[in-house]
Design a protein around this motif. Structure first.
Motif, PDB file in Angstrom:
ATOM      1  N   ARG A 273       0.859  -1.187   0.000  1.00 43.79           N
ATOM      2  CA  ARG A 273       0.000   0.000   0.000  1.00 43.79           C
ATOM      3  C   ARG A 273       0.893   1.234   0.000  1.00 43.79           C
ATOM      4  NH1 ARG A 273      -5.401   0.932   1.759  1.00 43.79           N
ATOM      5  NH2 ARG A 273      -5.770   3.128   2.200  1.00 43.79           N
ATOM      6  N   LEU A 274       0.625   2.154  -0.926  1.00 49.45           N
ATOM      7  CA  LEU A 274       1.463   3.339  -1.091  1.00 49.45           C
ATOM      8  C   LEU A 274       0.600   4.578  -1.158  1.00 49.45           C
ATOM      9  CD1 LEU A 274       4.206   4.775  -1.928  1.00 49.45           C
ATOM     10  CD2 LEU A 274       3.509   4.321  -4.291  1.00 49.45           C
ATOM     11  N   ASN A 275       1.055   5.649  -0.506  1.00 47.01           N
ATOM     12  CA  ASN A 275       0.487   6.976  -0.748  1.00 47.01           C
ATOM     13  C   ASN A 275       1.645   7.957  -0.855  1.00 47.01           C
ATOM     14  OD1 ASN A 275       0.888   8.354   2.035  1.00 47.01           O
ATOM     15  ND2 ASN A 275      -0.139   6.426   2.544  1.00 47.01           N
ATOM     16  N   ALA A 276       1.519   8.915  -1.746  1.00 46.39           N
ATOM     17  CA  ALA A 276       2.625   9.836  -2.007  1.00 46.39           C
ATOM     18  C   ALA A 276       2.110  11.082  -2.709  1.00 46.39           C
ATOM     19  CB  ALA A 276       3.693   9.152  -2.863  1.00 46.39           C
ATOM     20  N   THR A 277       2.943  12.109  -2.722  1.00 45.23           N
ATOM     21  CA  THR A 277       2.693  13.322  -3.505  1.00 45.23           C
ATOM     22  C   THR A 277       3.875  13.526  -4.433  1.00 45.23           C
ATOM     23  OG1 THR A 277       1.382  14.365  -1.757  1.00 45.23           O
ATOM     24  CG2 THR A 277       2.335  15.813  -3.415  1.00 45.23           C
ATOM     25  N   LEU A 292       5.378   3.721   2.071  1.00 49.74           N
ATOM     26  CA  LEU A 292       5.054   2.395   1.552  1.00 49.74           C
ATOM     27  C   LEU A 292       4.854   1.440   2.724  1.00 49.74           C
ATOM     28  CD1 LEU A 292       4.844   0.310  -0.780  1.00 49.74           C
ATOM     29  CD2 LEU A 292       7.321  -0.014  -0.545  1.00 49.74           C
ATOM     30  N   GLU A 293       3.715   0.768   2.728  1.00 46.44           N
ATOM     31  CA  GLU A 293       3.433  -0.246   3.741  1.00 46.44           C
ATOM     32  C   GLU A 293       3.472  -1.623   3.093  1.00 46.44           C
ATOM     33  OE1 GLU A 293      -0.241   0.559   5.696  1.00 46.44           O
ATOM     34  OE2 GLU A 293       0.588   2.192   6.903  1.00 46.44           O
ATOM     35  N   VAL A 336       3.465  -5.448   9.743  1.00 48.83           N
ATOM     36  CA  VAL A 336       3.409  -4.500   8.622  1.00 48.83           C
ATOM     37  C   VAL A 336       4.626  -3.594   8.710  1.00 48.83           C
ATOM     38  CG1 VAL A 336       2.120  -2.640   7.525  1.00 48.83           C
ATOM     39  CG2 VAL A 336       0.895  -4.543   8.575  1.00 48.83           C
ATOM     40  N   VAL A 337       5.345  -3.492   7.601  1.00 46.53           N
ATOM     41  CA  VAL A 337       6.513  -2.624   7.534  1.00 46.53           C
ATOM     42  C   VAL A 337       6.113  -1.308   6.882  1.00 46.53           C
ATOM     43  CG1 VAL A 337       8.797  -2.295   6.532  1.00 46.53           C
ATOM     44  CG2 VAL A 337       8.150  -4.520   7.436  1.00 46.53           C
ATOM     45  N   SER A 338       6.452  -0.192   7.512  1.00 50.19           N
ATOM     46  CA  SER A 338       6.222   1.136   6.942  1.00 50.19           C
ATOM     47  C   SER A 338       7.578   1.780   6.671  1.00 50.19           C
ATOM     48  CB  SER A 338       5.413   2.008   7.900  1.00 50.19           C
ATOM     49  OG  SER A 338       4.123   1.484   8.094  1.00 50.19           O
ATOM     50  N   VAL A 339       7.847   2.068   5.409  1.00 46.77           N
ATOM     51  CA  VAL A 339       9.127   2.673   5.049  1.00 46.77           C
ATOM     52  C   VAL A 339       8.877   3.919   4.207  1.00 46.77           C
ATOM     53  CG1 VAL A 339      10.433   0.526   5.132  1.00 46.77           C
ATOM     54  CG2 VAL A 339       9.319   1.181   3.017  1.00 46.77           C
TER      55      VAL A 339
END
Length: 361
Positions: A273-277, A292-293, A336-339
């Motif tokens: 799962r990704l969120n970005a600008t 990124l998760e 869950v890894v959040s990087v």
């Protein structure tokens, strides 16, 4: 004095007079509807011809056979055979073609259209300088629902296809065309704003969902999954008038950005799962940051070891490093890894790892 008695008119004459009036009103309504149907149909045909003329004036190629009217009385339907649209976008030639395209609308809502590619769509992108050709074909009865503002600007579009196939080819490759992906049921939508003033205003929202994505890249990644599920939603901010380099540069210079509100890729046992600008740099490459998760990375490491892509020692080091960024998820308790992810100078990285690079536009 004589009393005069007035005899009322016969009742059947009154009924006959009412029936005559009703028949006249009904006939007038039918004639009005028929007239409006043909007027709307001819108006729709005129809009098609105006669009084709405008595109040809831009240097694009638009061809189709003789238009045929159908669907009377409850639907306006125009059947266009042998439809082809081709445009040269600097170093890329893009072509969309279909054997039978049906355009339909209700007479009382001519700005709400449905386009049906009865024998499927074929979209081709060819880069002659690079010697590459990418072809996307869709299943029969692929539909596009479109709604327009009164100004003529597209307000909403929704594409639905039961399946699709993506093929890539490189000049001189002895293997010939290669299948890059197969798509299951796929839906894509576009919602546009009628008026965009500031570069922070949402100009458009785009989404793409496919229930089944099959690609040889899954085996190359070492995963045991035979397919993936993809869901994407992004918001475009600022006015983007086209997709040529000059249009992209103007949008960038005005402060335009893209918010990736949702990017989800699931390929058992891993879910991303990704969120970005993002914006564009001076070479028109994406630049920006996000998060990124990764869910199921323990299982993914074991798959990579089993496939021979990763040694056990290296996997343990990766498990230790990624574990520092992990948390337990609800409700299944898997880690869950959040990087942090970043795109800069054409390089896309997740934490300390470089994932891939973008060429200049």
């Amino acid at each position: 004095m004589t009393n005069q008695i007035t005899t009322p008119p016969a009742r059947h004459k009154s009924r006959r007079r009412i029936g005559t009036v009703l028949s006249f009103v009904l006939a007038l309504a039918v004639l009005t509807y028929v007239g409006n149907w043909f007027a709307a149909a001819f108006w729709l045909e005129g809009r098609i011809e105006d669009w084709a003329t405008a595109e040809r004036a831009k240097g694009n190629e638009v061809t189709f056979g003789t238009l045929r009217f159908e669907g009377f009385p409850f639907e306006m339907s125009i059947l266009a055979p042998d439809v082809l649209y081709r445009r040269n976008r600097e170093a890329v030639v893009e072509t969309v073609a279909t054997d039978r395209l049906r355009l339909s609308a209700k007479p009382w809502a001519p700005l709400d259209l449905t386009l049906t590619a009865e024998k499927g769509l074929t979209a081709i992108q060819k880069a002659p300088a690079q010697g590459t050709t990418v072809t996307l074909t869709s299943a029969p009865d692929t539909t596009i629902n479109a709604k327009f503002y009164s100004s003529g600007l597209l307000e909403h579009a929704r594409l639905s296809a039961a399946s699709g196939r993506l093929v890539s080819e490189r000049d001189g490759d002895p293997a010939g065309p290669r299948e890059a992906a197969r798509l299951g049921a796929t839906t894509a939508t576009l919602d546009q704003a009628d008026n965009v003033v500031s570069h922070t205003d949402a100009a458009a929202v785009v989404s793409l969902t496919t229930a089944r994505l099959e690609t040889p890249a899954l085996k190359q990644l070492g995963t045991a999954a035979d397919h993936a599920r993809l869901s994407v939603e992004a918001t475009l901010r600022g006015v983007l008038s086209g997709t040529d380099a000059a249009d992209l540069a103007l949008w960038r210079d005005a402060g335009g950005t893209v918010d990736i509100d949702r990017f989800m890729l699931s390929l058992d046992p891993v879910a991303l799962r990704l969120n970005a600008t993002l914006a564009l740099d001076q070479l028109l490459r994406p630049e920006g940051a996000g998060t990124l998760e990764i869910k199921g990375f323990d299982e993914a490491l074991e798959d990579l070891i089993s496939a021979g892509h990763l040694k056990r020692d290296a996997a343990e080091v990766a498990r230790l490093v990624l574990g520092a960024f992990s948390r337990n998820s609800d409700p299944d308790g898997r880690r869950v890894v959040s990087v942090p992810v970043a795109a800069q100078n054409g390089r896309v990285s997740a934490g300390p790892f470089t994932l891939f690079r973008f060429p200049a536009f």
